[in-house]
Motif scaffolding. Structure first.
Motif, mmCIF file in Angstrom:
data_model
loop_
_atom_site.group_PDB
_atom_site.id
_atom_site.type_symbol
_atom_site.label_atom_id
_atom_site.label_comp_id
_atom_site.label_asym_id
_atom_site.label_seq_id
_atom_site.Cartn_x
_atom_site.Cartn_y
_atom_site.Cartn_z
ATOM 1 N N GLU A 170 0.804 -1.217 0.000
ATOM 2 C CA GLU A 170 0.000 0.000 0.000
ATOM 3 C C GLU A 170 0.841 1.274 0.000
ATOM 4 N N ILE A 171 1.526 1.590 1.094
ATOM 5 C CA ILE A 171 2.340 2.806 1.168
ATOM 6 C C ILE A 171 3.811 2.386 1.193
ATOM 7 N N PRO A 172 4.665 3.030 0.389
ATOM 8 C CA PRO A 172 6.054 2.558 0.232
ATOM 9 C C PRO A 172 6.894 2.561 1.500
ATOM 10 N N ASP A 236 12.948 6.797 -2.961
ATOM 11 C CA ASP A 236 12.410 6.032 -1.833
ATOM 12 C C ASP A 236 11.595 4.847 -2.329
ATOM 13 N N ILE A 237 10.766 5.089 -3.333
ATOM 14 C CA ILE A 237 9.875 4.058 -3.869
ATOM 15 C C ILE A 237 10.665 2.910 -4.469
ATOM 16 N N MET A 238 11.697 3.236 -5.244
ATOM 17 C CA MET A 238 12.455 2.189 -5.922
ATOM 18 C C MET A 238 13.341 1.405 -4.952
ATOM 19 N N TYR A 239 13.848 2.066 -3.907
ATOM 20 C CA TYR A 239 14.589 1.313 -2.891
ATOM 21 C C TYR A 239 13.655 0.351 -2.172
ATOM 22 N N SER A 240 12.428 0.796 -1.913
ATOM 23 C CA SER A 240 11.447 -0.077 -1.274
ATOM 24 C C SER A 240 11.115 -1.258 -2.176
ATOM 25 N N ALA A 241 10.874 -0.997 -3.462
ATOM 26 C CA ALA A 241 10.559 -2.076 -4.409
ATOM 27 C C ALA A 241 11.698 -3.079 -4.499
ATOM 28 N N PHE A 294 21.012 -2.274 -13.934
ATOM 29 C CA PHE A 294 21.180 -1.004 -13.230
ATOM 30 C C PHE A 294 20.926 -1.191 -11.739
ATOM 31 N N SER A 295 21.489 -0.283 -10.937
ATOM 32 C CA SER A 295 21.162 -0.212 -9.515
ATOM 33 C C SER A 295 20.362 1.067 -9.270
ATOM 34 N N VAL A 296 19.657 1.117 -8.149
ATOM 35 C CA VAL A 296 18.877 2.320 -7.833
ATOM 36 C C VAL A 296 19.791 3.535 -7.751
ATOM 37 N N ALA A 297 20.958 3.366 -7.139
ATOM 38 C CA ALA A 297 21.874 4.492 -6.945
ATOM 39 C C ALA A 297 22.332 5.098 -8.264
#
Length: 420
Positions: A170-172, A236-241, A294-297
């Motif tokens: 629901e919320i990241p 934030d969203i992609m690190y959570s995913a 790829f990485s998030v960073a």
């Protein structure tokens, strides 16, 4: 019960289910080998297209829109003044078979508000799937939503009958969930995820030894995040995913833009509806992380915490890292080829195969099908010079945008006018 009442329930509970986007399917193969009803193939079910162009779909409904929770972002929260309805278990079974026999659907996506308790709700969802499998001999696709806080025993049983299970995070972020859904606990979302992950691993291991071992959630599990209801950045969203992919072996993470459906001081105003392009860019980033190395960073950092809506994330990365270019198409390794804007993984494979036999030139690259309006600024090959070396990233971006006729560019312009 009268047909009119069933029709009314269907209207209410199908409409309430439309906010859940995590209902596509892939990877499941449930063969019909007992002269039963339906079958599930790897081509996909919900709003997907098979290789021969056939569109397949699911009956997508809630078991009930009654809910004991009062999440600020949810249309079915208990304080919302909406018309309520609930299906009986047998009614969902009958609807699924009824619609399947008329070729309306090829499977079922079943979610629910949390009624009485998580276990009570999950038990009813499992009962629907169990009746379809055991009493109706239904072999079509079934996707059940896992209820946060449901017991391990019920989650185990759910995986025996469903092709895919999913619990929406629901919320990241944990802080965002506490703000908008203070009655819910973050660990209640993680518990069913962990159970499903462990059972899938266990069943796969047993199946290698004993072929008669039944399948368990063969299409894996997925989750969904609401984007824009709280202030999380795209980073934030992609690190959570990435965390959920890594820790819970998610098959997919879905990103659903927040739609203003209620007035609440904790929520953004109606003018802040999330542009669909933000969803698109998140899905593109998700794809780059999972399949392009790829990485998030690399894509999102302190300086660039949100994705550029004008251009895709791979092009955005390339413009910030022009020191890696030009890339010699005839010598670059697979990882670097995949980082060239306009070149997808299928084209990467074609390039690697083709250059075994000859040096590739401009004509060959066009025949392979790469997007030359982007790729040409980042590569050299056997037949041309790299001519964009004097262009700044801003100049190059504008040049590519000017030449681009993609639907995403047109969509971006339309949405700018809507939200300006």
């Amino acid at each position: 019960m009268s047909f009119d009442r069933i029709k009314e329930k269907l209207s209410i509970l199908a409409d309430a289910a439309k906010y859940d986007v995590s209902c596509s399917s892939s990877g499941s193969k449930r063969a019909n080998d007992r002269k039963g009803l339906g079958n599930t193939t790897q081509s996909g079910i919900c709003h997907s297209y098979t290789e021969d162009g056939r569109c397949v779909s699911l009956l997508k409904i809630l078991l009930t829109n009654h809910c004991i929770f009062d999440c600020a972002y949810c249309i079915t929260r208990k304080s919302n003044d909406i018309k309520r309805a609930a299906f009986k278990i047998q009614e969902v079974v009958d609807l699924t078979i009824h619609f399947y026999r008329r070729n309306y659907i090829e499977g079922l996506f079943l979610s629910s508000g949390i009624f009485k308790s998580p276990d009570y709700t999950m038990e009813r969802l499992v009962s629907v799937a169990k009746k379809l499998r055991q009493e109706e001999n239904f072999n079509g696709y079934i996707h059940l939503k896992s209820i946060p806080g449901a017991s391990d025993e019920l989650m185990y049983e759910a995986g025996l009958y469903a092709d895919r299970l999913s619990v929406n995070i629901e919320i990241p972020t944990i802080s965002g969930l506490k703000l908008l859904a203070p009655d819910k606990k973050h660990e209640d979302f993680l518990k069913p995820m962990k159970k499903v992950k462990n059972e899938i691993i266990k069943y796969k291991a047993e199946r290698k030894i004993l072929k008669s071992t039944p399948t368990y959630a063969p299409s894996g599990q997925s989750t969904q995040m609401i984007i824009g209801a709280t202030g999380e950045s795209d980073r934030d969203i992609m690190y959570s995913a990435t965390h959920y992919y890594k820790e819970y072996n998610m098959r997919r993470v879905y990103y659903s833009g927040y739609i203003p459906i209620t007035e609440d001081s904790r929520l953004p105003g109606p003018e802040t509806q999330v542009p669909i392009l933000r969803e698109n860019r998140l899905y593109q980033t998700d794809w780059l992380l999972r399949f392009y190395g790829f990485s998030v960073a690399e894509l999102l950092n302190e300086t660039y915490q949100n994705l550029d809506l004008e251009i895709d994330p791979k092009l955005s990365w390339a413009l910030r890292n022009l020191h890696f270019f030009p890339v010699d198409i005839n010598n670059a390794d697979k990882k670097m080829l995949a980082r060239i804007p306009g070149i997808g993984m299928q084209s990467v494979s074609k390039i690697i195969q083709a250059r075994k036999f000859r040096k590739l030139d401009w004509t060959h690259l066009k025949a392979i099908g790469i997007a030359m309006n982007r790729a040409s600024y980042f590569i050299i090959c056997n037949s041309r010079e790299f001519y964009s070396k004097d262009l700044t990233p801003t100049m190059l971006k504008q040049k590519i945008l000017k030449s681009s006729k993609s639907k995403h560019r047109a969509l971006f312009n339309n949405q700018l006018s809507l939200f300006s």
